[in-house]
Design a protein around this motif. Structure first.
Motif, PDB file in Angstrom:
ATOM      1  N   ASN A  89       0.822  -1.211   0.000  1.00  0.00           N
ATOM      2  CA  ASN A  89       0.000   0.000   0.000  1.00  0.00           C
ATOM      3  C   ASN A  89       0.858   1.263   0.000  1.00  0.00           C
ATOM      4  OD1 ASN A  89      -2.351  -1.500   0.053  1.00  0.00           O
ATOM      5  ND2 ASN A  89      -2.623  -1.347   2.256  1.00  0.00           N
ATOM      6  N   GLU A 126      -5.861  -2.457   9.986  1.00  0.00           N
ATOM      7  CA  GLU A 126      -6.595  -2.089   8.773  1.00  0.00           C
ATOM      8  C   GLU A 126      -5.727  -2.214   7.529  1.00  0.00           C
ATOM      9  OE1 GLU A 126      -6.474  -0.309  11.522  1.00  0.00           O
ATOM     10  OE2 GLU A 126      -8.523  -0.579  12.272  1.00  0.00           O
ATOM     11  N   ASN A 127      -4.416  -2.012   7.697  1.00  0.00           N
ATOM     12  CA  ASN A 127      -3.497  -2.109   6.570  1.00  0.00           C
ATOM     13  C   ASN A 127      -3.056  -3.553   6.317  1.00  0.00           C
ATOM     14  OD1 ASN A 127      -2.964  -0.001   4.892  1.00  0.00           O
ATOM     15  ND2 ASN A 127      -1.162   0.727   5.956  1.00  0.00           N
ATOM     16  N   PHE A 179      -7.570  -6.443   4.989  1.00  0.00           N
ATOM     17  CA  PHE A 179      -8.606  -5.628   4.373  1.00  0.00           C
ATOM     18  C   PHE A 179      -9.957  -6.274   4.672  1.00  0.00           C
ATOM     19  CE2 PHE A 179     -11.130  -4.011   0.756  1.00  0.00           C
ATOM     20  CZ  PHE A 179     -10.941  -2.642   0.981  1.00  0.00           C
ATOM     21  N   ALA A 189     -11.546  -4.321  -3.231  1.00  0.00           N
ATOM     22  CA  ALA A 189     -10.674  -3.232  -2.779  1.00  0.00           C
ATOM     23  C   ALA A 189     -10.436  -2.206  -3.886  1.00  0.00           C
ATOM     24  CB  ALA A 189      -9.337  -3.803  -2.318  1.00  0.00           C
ATOM     25  N   LYS A 209      -5.683  -0.064  -2.225  1.00  0.00           N
ATOM     26  CA  LYS A 209      -5.760  -0.995  -1.100  1.00  0.00           C
ATOM     27  C   LYS A 209      -5.658  -2.454  -1.549  1.00  0.00           C
ATOM     28  CE  LYS A 209      -6.264   1.735   2.467  1.00  0.00           C
ATOM     29  NZ  LYS A 209      -5.280   1.736   3.581  1.00  0.00           N
ATOM     30  N   SER A 236      -3.317  -4.820   0.474  1.00  0.00           N
ATOM     31  CA  SER A 236      -3.889  -5.425   1.677  1.00  0.00           C
ATOM     32  C   SER A 236      -4.838  -6.559   1.328  1.00  0.00           C
ATOM     33  CB  SER A 236      -4.646  -4.367   2.490  1.00  0.00           C
ATOM     34  OG  SER A 236      -3.779  -3.387   2.997  1.00  0.00           O
ATOM     35  N   ALA A 237      -5.650  -6.383   0.270  1.00  0.00           N
ATOM     36  CA  ALA A 237      -6.598  -7.426  -0.143  1.00  0.00           C
ATOM     37  C   ALA A 237      -5.860  -8.675  -0.602  1.00  0.00           C
ATOM     38  CB  ALA A 237      -7.489  -6.903  -1.261  1.00  0.00           C
TER      39      ALA A 237
END
Length: 349
Positions: free
Chosen positions: A75, A214-215, A218, A334, A338, A341-342
Motif C-alpha cells: 500500500n 486495517e493495513n 482488508f 478493494a 488498497k 492489503s486485499a
C-alpha cells in the motif's frame, strides 16, 4: 516530472499481463522444482529427519509472518520494485542452497543451518512475491474480463504443479543438486529483468508505511478469504496424506492423480474464468464448492487407480473454479490503492 496517468488496458493479453504471467510461471515452476528436491538434498548432506522437517516447514511459517508486513508495504511502496525484491530474494536463496556445503565448510557451520538461513530468506521473498504478482495482475486486467484473467493468471500454479517436480528431478539426475539450484536462481533473476521491462505499472503507494490492522487485513476481503481458508483446509489436509492413503489401500502409481489434476486445471481454468465473467461469482462458486466437497468425499471411497484419476478430473472443475473466482472477489473488493492489503489477506488465508 508528473507520472503519466495509468489506464487499464483494453485487451487482456497486454504487455504487462504477459510479463507478469510469464514471471508467475517461472515463480511457480522454480518453487515446485525447489520444494520437491530440498528434502532430498538435505538428506544427501546427512541431515537428520527432524532437522529436515524443520527446514521444510520454515518456509510457510516465515511467509505467513511476513505477509502481515507485505500488505502495508504494497500500500505504501512501488509494487513493481517490491516484486523485483521478492524475486531477488528467491534467487539469493537458490544460490545459497547451491553453495550451502561450500559456505558451511568455509564458515565452520553445520550445512543444515546454512540451508535454514536461506530457507528463511526464501520465505520472506514468498510473502511478497505472489501477493505482488496478484496485485499487479489485477491492475492490468480489463474489468469485463477480470475473472477469466484471474483464471489464466492462476494457470501458472497448475503449470508448476504439473511439470515442476518432474523437471526438478530430471535436472538433478542430469546435473546434480548444485547446478539445478543455480538454474532455478537464473529463472528468478530472469523474472526480475522481465518485470523491469514492463513499460508502465501504476504506483498507488503514498510512501507512508503504517503497520496497522486495517493495513494488514482488508475487511471487505475477509469474506472471500474465509472461503479460501476453508476450501484449502480440506484440500491440503487430503493432499498431505494422499500418497500414504493410496499406499495403505494398495493403489499403485497414485501420483498420477496429481498429474491428471494439474493437466485438467490447465485446460479448465480459462474456460471457468469466462463462465464466471458471464454468470457471476455466486452462480459459479457455489456449484464449484459442492463439486470440490464431492471430490474429497470420493477420494475416501476410491479403491482403484482409475477411481483416483476420475476424482482428479472432478476436483479440477471444483477447486479449479473456486480459487481464481475467490481471488477475483478479493481483488474486486478493494480500490486500487488498497489491493496490496486485499491480496495479502487472501494469501494469509
Amino acid at each position: 516530472m508528473k507520472e503519466k496517468e495509468f489506464k487499464t488496458p483494453d485487451k487482456l493479453w497486454n504487455i504487462m499481463f504477459i510479463s507478469v504471467f510469464i514471471s508467475n510461471v517461472l515463480f511457480a515452476l522454480s518453487t515446485q522444482m525447489s520444494n520437491s528436491l530440498l528434502s532430498l538434498y538435505a538428506k544427501s548432506t546427512g541431515a537428520p529427519a527432524d532437522q529436515i522437517g524443520q527446514l521444510m516447514s520454515m518456509f510457510a511459517l516465515t511467509a505467513l509472518i511476513f505477509r502481515f508486513i507485505a500488505g502495508p508495504a504494497m500500500n505504501a511502496y512501488d509494487r513493481k520494485k517490491l516484486f523485483q525484491m521478492s524475486m531477488t530474494l528467491f534467487g539469493i536463496s537458490y544460490i545459497g542452497y547451491a553453495f550451502a556445503p561450500a559456505v558451511s565448510s568455509a564458515l565452520g557451520l553445520n550445512v543444515i543451518l546454512v540451508m535454514k538461513i536461506f530457507r528463511l530468506i526464501q520465505g520472506i521473498g514468498n510473502a511478497f512475491g505472489n501477493a505482488c504478482m496478484l496485485t499487479i495482475a489485477s491492475d492490468c486486467i480489463p474489468k469485463e474480463q477480470f475473472s477469466s484473467g484471474m483464471g489464466i493468471f492462476a494457470l501458472a500454479q497448475a503449470v508448476g504443479q504439473a511439470i515442476g517436480p518432474t523437471v526438478g528431478v530430471f535436472l538433478k539426475d542430469l546435473f546434480g543438486f548444485n547446478v539445478t539450484y543455480v538454474i532455478t536462481a537464473a529463472m528468478m533473476f530472469g523474472s526480475v529483468a522481465l518485470v523491469g521491462a514492463i513499460v508502465h505499472v501504476p504506483n498507488h503507494g503514498d510512501g507512508k508505511f503504517v503497520l496497522s490492522f486495517e493495513n494488514m487485513i482488508f475487511k471487505r476481503a475477509l469474506y472471500p478469504s474465509i472461503i479460501t481458508f476453508l476450501i484449502n483446509l480440506g484440500f491440503t489436509s487430503i493432499n498431505s496424506f494422499f500418497l500414504v492413503y493410496a499406499e495403505e489401500r494398495n493403489i499403485p502409481n497414485a501420483s498420477l492423480y496429481f498429474t491428471v489434476n494439474a493437466l485438467v486445471l490447465m485446460a479448465a481454468r480459462p474456460f471457468i474464468g469466462k463462465v464466471t465473467d458471464k454468470y457471476g461469482f455466486v452462480k459459479t462458486t457455489i456449484p464449484a464448492i459442492i463439486v470440490t466437497s464431492l471430490s474429497l468425499f470420493l477420494i475416501g471411497q476410491s479403491t482403484k487407480l482409475w477411481h483416483l484419476v476420475a476424482v482428479g478430473v472432478i476436483n479440477s472443475f471444483g477447486y479449479g473454479a473456486v480459487q481464481p473466482a475467490v481471488q477475483s472477489m478479493c481483488m474486486k473488493s478493494a480500490p486500487p490503492e488498497k489491493r496490496g492489503s486485499a491480496s495479502s489477506t487472501n494469501y494469509i488465508a
